[in-house]
Design a protein around this motif. Structure first.
Motif, PDB file in Angstrom:
ATOM      1  N   LYS A 123      -4.921  -0.235  -8.859  1.00  0.00           N
ATOM      2  CA  LYS A 123      -5.146   0.596  -7.679  1.00  0.00           C
ATOM      3  C   LYS A 123      -6.472   1.321  -7.850  1.00  0.00           C
ATOM      4  N   SER A 167      -4.871   6.262  -8.992  1.00  0.00           N
ATOM      5  CA  SER A 167      -5.988   5.335  -8.822  1.00  0.00           C
ATOM      6  C   SER A 167      -6.863   5.331 -10.068  1.00  0.00           C
ATOM      7  N   ILE A 182      -6.411  -2.059  -3.345  1.00  0.00           N
ATOM      8  CA  ILE A 182      -5.497  -2.458  -4.407  1.00  0.00           C
ATOM      9  C   ILE A 182      -5.771  -3.919  -4.721  1.00  0.00           C
ATOM     10  N   SER A 199       0.828  -1.208   0.000  1.00  0.00           N
ATOM     11  CA  SER A 199       0.000   0.000   0.000  1.00  0.00           C
ATOM     12  C   SER A 199       0.863   1.258   0.000  1.00  0.00           C
ATOM     13  N   ASP A 233      -6.198   0.028   0.939  1.00  0.00           N
ATOM     14  CA  ASP A 233      -5.248   1.118   0.729  1.00  0.00           C
ATOM     15  C   ASP A 233      -5.249   2.021   1.951  1.00  0.00           C
TER      16      ASP A 233
END
Length: 136
Positions: free
Chosen positions: A92, A50, A97, A42, A113
């Motif tokens: 992500k 993302s 994730i 992470s 995350d």
């Protein structure tokens, strides 16, 4: 009678082999990451952008990655610290994730995350709260 026993042994051998191959295909060969390893992943992917969570599809362990998601290779800064991720891809999302087996595009593990900007409790335990520090 001998042929019946031999035929039964062949069937057992074939079924046993198929079961072993199926277990390998479902990602059971991928190790589960420890909590510390998940935290390292992470943190290592904190600067990666993302992707938006696709509407109507919720990726789960053992399911295929939705076509709307673009898996990426795990960066070296993560694989150096967590070698178990070397042969994995990742996606992500804003709050988690997805770790993906590149051979079959199945989600092998979901890492929460810790770096997401969502509100709620931080279960990672690694955040530094500066309000607890004495003032200078």
């Amino acid at each position: 009678m001998n042929q019946l026993i031999r035929g039964g042994a062949i069937v057992v051998a074939i079924l046993g082999t198929n079961g072993f191959a199926a277990a390998q295909r479902t990602g059971s060969a991928q190790p589960e990451l420890t909590a510390n390893q998940q935290q390292t992943v992470s943190q290592g992917l904190a600067t990666s952008p993302s992707q938006p969570t696709p509407s109507g599809e919720q990726a789960q362990v053992g399911t295929h990655v939705p076509d709307s998601m673009s898996p990426q290779a795990m960066p070296n800064n993560v694989t150096d610290q967590v070698p178990e991720t070397k042969n994995l891809l990742f996606v992500k999302l804003p709050d988690r994730i997805l770790l993906i087996d590149p051979d079959n595009k199945l989600v092998t593990q979901i890492v929460m995350d810790d770096n997401s900007s969502t509100t709620g409790s931080n279960t990672g335990g690694s955040s530094t709260n500066t309000s607890d520090r004495p003032s200078r």
